[in-house]
Design a protein around this motif. Structure first.
Motif, PDB file in Angstrom:
ATOM      1  N   TRP A  50      39.699  45.130  29.519  1.00  0.00           N
ATOM      2  CA  TRP A  50      39.630  46.484  30.066  1.00  0.00           C
ATOM      3  C   TRP A  50      39.041  46.447  31.480  1.00  0.00           C
ATOM      4  N   ASP A  51      39.405  47.432  32.256  1.00  0.00           N
ATOM      5  CA  ASP A  51      39.044  47.573  33.672  1.00  0.00           C
ATOM      6  C   ASP A  51      39.656  46.474  34.532  1.00  0.00           C
ATOM      7  N   ALA A  52      40.648  45.774  34.005  1.00  0.00           N
ATOM      8  CA  ALA A  52      41.398  44.769  34.771  1.00  0.00           C
ATOM      9  C   ALA A  52      42.586  44.345  33.930  1.00  0.00           C
ATOM     10  N   SER A  53      43.618  43.830  34.574  1.00  0.00           N
ATOM     11  CA  SER A  53      44.756  43.243  33.857  1.00  0.00           C
ATOM     12  C   SER A  53      44.562  41.734  33.815  1.00  0.00           C
ATOM     13  N   VAL A  54      45.061  41.114  32.725  1.00  0.00           N
ATOM     14  CA  VAL A  54      44.761  39.713  32.490  1.00  0.00           C
ATOM     15  C   VAL A  54      46.022  38.870  32.475  1.00  0.00           C
ATOM     16  N   ALA A  55      45.876  37.621  32.961  1.00  0.00           N
ATOM     17  CA  ALA A  55      46.925  36.606  32.840  1.00  0.00           C
ATOM     18  C   ALA A  55      46.215  35.298  32.542  1.00  0.00           C
ATOM     19  N   GLN A  56      46.773  34.515  31.593  1.00  0.00           N
ATOM     20  CA  GLN A  56      46.144  33.248  31.225  1.00  0.00           C
ATOM     21  C   GLN A  56      47.185  32.138  31.213  1.00  0.00           C
ATOM     22  N   ASN A  57      46.849  31.022  31.845  1.00  0.00           N
ATOM     23  CA  ASN A  57      47.709  29.849  31.882  1.00  0.00           C
ATOM     24  C   ASN A  57      46.883  28.650  31.439  1.00  0.00           C
ATOM     25  N   GLY A  58      47.023  28.273  30.162  1.00  0.00           N
ATOM     26  CA  GLY A  58      46.185  27.210  29.630  1.00  0.00           C
ATOM     27  C   GLY A  58      44.739  27.669  29.558  1.00  0.00           C
ATOM     28  N   SER A  59      43.852  26.919  30.181  1.00  0.00           N
ATOM     29  CA  SER A  59      42.440  27.292  30.168  1.00  0.00           C
ATOM     30  C   SER A  59      42.068  28.220  31.326  1.00  0.00           C
ATOM     31  N   ALA A  88      42.333  43.499  39.577  1.00  0.00           N
ATOM     32  CA  ALA A  88      41.768  44.849  39.613  1.00  0.00           C
ATOM     33  C   ALA A  88      42.765  45.905  39.170  1.00  0.00           C
ATOM     34  N   ALA A  89      42.232  46.942  38.589  1.00  0.00           N
ATOM     35  CA  ALA A  89      43.038  48.125  38.258  1.00  0.00           C
ATOM     36  C   ALA A  89      43.146  48.991  39.516  1.00  0.00           C
ATOM     37  N   ASP A  90      44.005  49.994  39.454  1.00  0.00           N
ATOM     38  CA  ASP A  90      44.189  50.858  40.626  1.00  0.00           C
ATOM     39  C   ASP A  90      42.916  51.618  40.984  1.00  0.00           C
ATOM     40  N   TYR A  91      42.136  51.998  40.014  1.00  0.00           N
ATOM     41  CA  TYR A  91      40.971  52.843  40.251  1.00  0.00           C
ATOM     42  C   TYR A  91      39.712  52.083  40.672  1.00  0.00           C
ATOM     43  N   ASN A  92      39.703  50.746  40.561  1.00  0.00           N
ATOM     44  CA  ASN A  92      38.475  50.025  40.923  1.00  0.00           C
ATOM     45  C   ASN A  92      38.740  48.837  41.871  1.00  0.00           C
TER      46      ASN A  92
END
Length: 204
Positions: free
Chosen positions: A148-157, A163-167
């Protein structure tokens, strides 16, 4: 004629016997009339033969106990010693770089259960951010399930939180915060190698 001859012979004999004839005196004494070398008089000093001196150059090999190291000349005084052997030099990055001082990250493990955990990431930035992207690496194969309060992407470890639009905007010396839920197995050590927009951060 006989009488005249006798008189001439007697006269010649008399003349040869006269004192003052140095030639006859020398011959009578056995001297050599051909020897005309000067004789040293009283008080004359003849040079004596001194000990022979060798003109050959002395050996360049130093005598036992004598150092062959040349001594410093007056022109060398005040010159710095070339380096020093052991003298120590500054390492790259000593004193910290601008990138390392750009941000500080606090990782807080809020809660944990047998197969999952909750954590919060807080970043203090030294510079103004128009947008931000926080990345880090997990050590034990943890996987992000929700953020929450951010979008996530994970590649292995490696994990990246954007950032979200509002922060997305953060003032200099301001903070940004986001949280997530994740799963773990066997171990759940804290992540490492945090960066903000590609700049390394210190972690606490």
């Amino acid at each position: 004629m006989l009488v005249a001859a006798v008189l001439v012979s007697a006269l010649a004999l008399a003349v040869s016997m006269m004192p003052g004839d140095s030639g006859g005196e020398n011959i009578a004494k056995g001297g050599d009339p051909a020897d005309s070398s000067p004789v040293a008089g009283p008080g004359s000093v003849l040079p004596s033969a001194g000990p022979a001196t060798s003109a050959a150059p002395s050996s360049s090999r130093p005598a036992p106990g004598v150092s062959a190291t040349p001594t410093a000349t007056r022109g060398d005084a005040g010159k710095p010693d070339p380096e020093p052997q052991g003298t120590s030099s500054a390492t790259a990055g000593a004193g910290g770089s601008e990138d390392e001082a750009a941000c500080e990250v606090t990782y807080d493990l809020v809660n944990q259960w047998p197969d999952g955990f909750q954590a919060t990431v807080t970043v203090t930035t030294a510079v103004t951010l128009d947008s931000w992207r926080v990345a880090w690496s997990f050590r034990d194969g943890q996987r992000i399930d929700q953020m929450w309060d951010a979008s996530v992407a994970q590649n292995g470890s490696r994990v990246t939180a954007t950032a979200a639009d509002y922060n997305r905007s953060v003032a200099a010396n301001g903070t940004l915060t986001f949280g997530f839920l994740a799963s773990w197995q066997k171990k759940n050590t804290a992540p490492y190698a945090f960066t903000v927009n590609g700049r390394a951060c210190t972690a606490s």
